[in-house]
Design an enzyme around this catalytic site. Structure first.
Site, PDB file in Angstrom:
ATOM      1  N   ARG A 156      -3.835 -12.787  -4.168  1.00 51.98           N
ATOM      2  CA  ARG A 156      -4.406 -11.436  -4.207  1.00 51.98           C
ATOM      3  C   ARG A 156      -5.282 -11.281  -5.450  1.00 51.98           C
ATOM      4  O   ARG A 156      -4.905 -11.768  -6.516  1.00 51.98           O
ATOM      5  CB  ARG A 156      -3.264 -10.402  -4.249  1.00 51.98           C
ATOM      6  CG  ARG A 156      -2.963  -9.795  -2.903  1.00 51.98           C
ATOM      7  CD  ARG A 156      -1.673  -9.008  -2.881  1.00 51.98           C
ATOM      8  NE  ARG A 156      -1.581  -7.906  -3.841  1.00 51.98           N
ATOM      9  CZ  ARG A 156      -0.585  -7.036  -3.873  1.00 51.98           C
ATOM     10  NH1 ARG A 156       0.401  -7.114  -2.982  1.00 51.98           N
ATOM     11  NH2 ARG A 156      -0.540  -6.066  -4.767  1.00 51.98           N
ATOM     12  N   ARG A 167      -1.689  -3.669 -14.529  1.00 49.61           N
ATOM     13  CA  ARG A 167      -0.798  -2.998 -13.564  1.00 49.61           C
ATOM     14  C   ARG A 167       0.540  -2.654 -14.218  1.00 49.61           C
ATOM     15  O   ARG A 167       1.112  -1.584 -13.979  1.00 49.61           O
ATOM     16  CB  ARG A 167      -0.576  -3.898 -12.339  1.00 49.61           C
ATOM     17  CG  ARG A 167      -1.811  -3.967 -11.452  1.00 49.61           C
ATOM     18  CD  ARG A 167      -1.747  -5.135 -10.492  1.00 49.61           C
ATOM     19  NE  ARG A 167      -0.723  -5.022  -9.493  1.00 49.61           N
ATOM     20  CZ  ARG A 167      -0.252  -6.057  -8.791  1.00 49.61           C
ATOM     21  NH1 ARG A 167      -0.706  -7.279  -9.015  1.00 49.61           N
ATOM     22  NH2 ARG A 167       0.662  -5.870  -7.877  1.00 49.61           N
TER      23      ARG A 167
HETATM   24  P1  AP5 Z   1       7.013  -8.600  -3.713  1.00 47.97           P
HETATM   25  O1  AP5 Z   1       8.142  -8.281  -2.830  1.00 47.97           O
HETATM   26  O2  AP5 Z   1       5.679  -8.865  -3.132  1.00 47.97           O
HETATM   27  O3  AP5 Z   1       6.908  -7.458  -4.848  1.00 47.97           O
HETATM   28  P2  AP5 Z   1       6.399  -5.983  -4.771  1.00 47.97           P
HETATM   29  O4  AP5 Z   1       7.272  -5.176  -5.680  1.00 47.97           O
HETATM   30  O5  AP5 Z   1       6.252  -5.514  -3.368  1.00 47.97           O
HETATM   31  O6  AP5 Z   1       4.983  -6.209  -5.460  1.00 47.97           O
HETATM   32  P3  AP5 Z   1       3.535  -5.664  -5.183  1.00 47.97           P
HETATM   33  O7  AP5 Z   1       2.650  -6.387  -6.154  1.00 47.97           O
HETATM   34  O8  AP5 Z   1       3.129  -5.741  -3.753  1.00 47.97           O
HETATM   35  O9  AP5 Z   1       3.701  -4.192  -5.612  1.00 47.97           O
HETATM   36  P4  AP5 Z   1       2.682  -3.317  -6.255  1.00 47.97           P
HETATM   37  O10 AP5 Z   1       3.565  -2.143  -6.424  1.00 47.97           O
HETATM   38  O11 AP5 Z   1       1.951  -3.692  -7.472  1.00 47.97           O
HETATM   39  O12 AP5 Z   1       1.483  -3.353  -5.229  1.00 47.97           O
HETATM   40  P5  AP5 Z   1       1.203  -2.564  -3.875  1.00 47.97           P
HETATM   41  O13 AP5 Z   1       0.913  -3.581  -2.849  1.00 47.97           O
HETATM   42  O14 AP5 Z   1       2.229  -1.513  -3.596  1.00 47.97           O
HETATM   43  O15 AP5 Z   1       7.447  -9.794  -4.660  1.00 47.97           O
HETATM   44  C1  AP5 Z   1       6.534 -10.394  -5.575  1.00 47.97           C
HETATM   45  C2  AP5 Z   1       6.635 -11.920  -5.482  1.00 47.97           C
HETATM   46  O16 AP5 Z   1       7.896 -12.351  -5.962  1.00 47.97           O
HETATM   47  C3  AP5 Z   1       6.519 -12.477  -4.057  1.00 47.97           C
HETATM   48  O17 AP5 Z   1       5.823 -13.695  -4.143  1.00 47.97           O
HETATM   49  C4  AP5 Z   1       7.983 -12.703  -3.620  1.00 47.97           C
HETATM   50  O18 AP5 Z   1       8.115 -13.749  -2.701  1.00 47.97           O
HETATM   51  C5  AP5 Z   1       8.653 -13.018  -4.949  1.00 47.97           C
HETATM   52  N1  AP5 Z   1       9.997 -12.470  -5.047  1.00 47.97           N
HETATM   53  C6  AP5 Z   1      10.426 -11.238  -4.618  1.00 47.97           C
HETATM   54  N2  AP5 Z   1      11.722 -11.050  -4.919  1.00 47.97           N
HETATM   55  C7  AP5 Z   1      12.122 -12.184  -5.589  1.00 47.97           C
HETATM   56  C8  AP5 Z   1      13.364 -12.612  -6.171  1.00 47.97           C
HETATM   57  N3  AP5 Z   1      14.444 -11.818  -6.145  1.00 47.97           N
HETATM   58  N4  AP5 Z   1      13.411 -13.841  -6.764  1.00 47.97           N
HETATM   59  C9  AP5 Z   1      12.301 -14.629  -6.789  1.00 47.97           C
HETATM   60  N5  AP5 Z   1      11.111 -14.288  -6.247  1.00 47.97           N
HETATM   61  C10 AP5 Z   1      11.021 -13.098  -5.664  1.00 47.97           C
HETATM   62  O19 AP5 Z   1      -0.130  -1.791  -4.281  1.00 47.97           O
HETATM   63  C11 AP5 Z   1      -1.335  -2.478  -4.562  1.00 47.97           C
HETATM   64  C12 AP5 Z   1      -2.327  -1.501  -5.162  1.00 47.97           C
HETATM   65  O20 AP5 Z   1      -2.593  -0.441  -4.218  1.00 47.97           O
HETATM   66  C13 AP5 Z   1      -1.867  -0.781  -6.432  1.00 47.97           C
HETATM   67  O21 AP5 Z   1      -2.089  -1.532  -7.608  1.00 47.97           O
HETATM   68  C14 AP5 Z   1      -2.739   0.495  -6.359  1.00 47.97           C
HETATM   69  O22 AP5 Z   1      -4.075   0.240  -6.765  1.00 47.97           O
HETATM   70  C15 AP5 Z   1      -2.742   0.806  -4.875  1.00 47.97           C
HETATM   71  N6  AP5 Z   1      -1.641   1.716  -4.505  1.00 47.97           N
HETATM   72  C16 AP5 Z   1      -0.590   1.418  -3.682  1.00 47.97           C
HETATM   73  N7  AP5 Z   1       0.236   2.454  -3.581  1.00 47.97           N
HETATM   74  C17 AP5 Z   1      -0.283   3.426  -4.378  1.00 47.97           C
HETATM   75  C18 AP5 Z   1       0.140   4.737  -4.721  1.00 47.97           C
HETATM   76  N8  AP5 Z   1       1.260   5.274  -4.222  1.00 47.97           N
HETATM   77  N9  AP5 Z   1      -0.638   5.443  -5.578  1.00 47.97           N
HETATM   78  C19 AP5 Z   1      -1.775   4.949  -6.079  1.00 47.97           C
HETATM   79  N10 AP5 Z   1      -2.219   3.712  -5.808  1.00 47.97           N
HETATM   80  C20 AP5 Z   1      -1.473   2.961  -4.960  1.00 47.97           C
END
Ligand code: AP5
Length: 210
Positions: A156, A167
Site C-alpha cells: 500500500r 499515520r
Molecule cells: P491489519 O489487520 O491490516 O491492521 P489494521 O489495524 O487493519 O491496519 P490498517 O493500516 O488497515 O489500518 P488503518 O487504520 O491505518 O487504515 P485504514 O485502512 O482503516 O494488520 C496489519 C498487518 O499486520 C497485516 O499485514 C497483518 O497480516 C499483520 N498482523 C495483524 N495482526 C497481527 C498479529 N497479531 N501478529 C502479527 N501480524 C499481524 O484507513 C486507510 C486510510 O483511509 C487512513 O489513513 C485515512 O486516510 C482514511 N480513513 C479511513 N477511515 C477513516 C476515518 N474514519 N476518518 C478519516 N479518514 C479515514
C-alpha cells in the site's frame, strides 16, 4: 451485536474484523477499504480522498460520516455490524451518537508503535480483491499472488516508512482520545494485540463475548 474496533494503524483491526465477521456472521465495515475502493474506481469521493490517504492524513470528517451513514442504513446492518476504522476522531464519534446508533462494545487493540512499523512494512495487499497478508505472519499460500483470487500482491502507498510515522502521529493526536470518550460509556474493553494473530483473536473474541 454492534461493535467498534479501535487501534493504531496496523494494530490488526482489519484482521480481527474479518475473524469476528465469520464467527458472528455480521458485516465488517472498513472505511479504509471503502475509501480505497472509491479511489480505485476514480469516483468523485475517491479523487478527493486520494491525497489525504496517500499522505497518511485523515479524510475530512464530513466525507467519512456521510459514507458511514449510508452504509449503516443498509439492510445487512440491522442484525449487527463491526466498525473497523470508524470513528477515528471525537467529532466522528459524536456524529455516530447523533445518528442514534447503539453501540454494544468498543474493543481497543493495543500494540506498541515499534511493532506497528514492523507489521505495516511487511503487509502485502491484493490489488484485485484487497485481501491482506503479511510476508512473515500471514503469508499467501500462493506466494506473490493472492490465495483468494490470484491477483498480484502489492505494498500500500501509505505503508511506506515515512507515511507510517505520519499515520502514527495522527493516531496519537486524533484517535487515541476516543479511549477516554468510550471509556466514559463503560463499553470499552482493551485487548493486548502484540501476540500472534491466533492469540490476539482469542483475546478479541473473549472481549466480544464477555
Ligand atoms: P491489519 O489487520 O491490516 O491492521 P489494521 O489495524 O487493519 O491496519 P490498517 O493500516 O488497515 O489500518 P488503518 O487504520 O491505518 O487504515 P485504514 O485502512 O482503516 O494488520 C496489519 C498487518 O499486520 C497485516 O499485514 C497483518 O497480516 C499483520 N498482523 C495483524 N495482526 C497481527 C498479529 N497479531 N501478529 C502479527 N501480524 C499481524 O484507513 C486507510 C486510510 O483511509 C487512513 O489513513 C485515512 O486516510 C482514511 N480513513 C479511513 N477511515 C477513516 C476515518 N474514519 N476518518 C478519516 N479518514 C479515514
Amino acid at each position: 451485536m454492534n461493535l467498534i474496533l479501535l487501534g493504531a494503524p496496523g494494530a490488526g483491526k482489519g484482521t480481527q474484523a474479518e475473524i469476528i465477521c465469520e464467527k458472528l456472521n455480521i458485516p465488517a465495515i472498513s472505511t479504509g477499504n471503502m475509501i480505497r475502493e472509491a479511489m480505485k474506481n476514480g469516483t468523485e469521493m475517491g479523487q478527493k480522498a486520494k491525497s489525504f490517504v496517500e499522505g497518511g492524513n485523515l479524510v475530512p470528517d464530513e466525507v467519512v460520516i456521510g459514507i458511514i451513514k449510508e452504509r449503516l442504513a443498509l439492510e445487512d446492518c440491522q442484525k449487527g455490524f463491526i466498525l473497523d476504522g470508524f470513528p477515528r476522531t471525537v467529532p466522528q464519534a459524536e456524529a455516530l451518537d447523533k445518528m442514534g446508533v447503539r453501540i454494544d462494545r468498543v474493543i481497543d487493540i493495543e500494540v506498541p508503535d515499534a511493532k506497528i512499523e514492523e507489521r505495516l512494512s511487511g503487509r502485502r495487499v491484493c490489488e484485485k480483491c484487497g485481501a491482506s497478508y503479511h510476508v512473515l505472519y500471514k503469508p499467501s499460500a500462493k506466494g506473490e499472488q493472492c490465495a483468494k483470487c490470484g491477483g498480484n500482491l502489492i505494498i500500500r502507498k501509505d505503508d511506506q516508512p515515512a507515511t507510517i510515522k505520519e499515520r502514527l502521529k495522527i493516531y496519537h493526536e486524533q484517535t487515541e482520545p476516543l479511549r477516554g470518550y468510550y471509556g466514559r460509556t463503560g463499553k470499552l474493553v482493551t485487548v493486548q494485540g502484540q501476540e500472534d494473530i491466533a492469540e490476539t483473536s482469542r483475546l478479541t473474541l473473549a472481549a466480544v463475548e464477555a
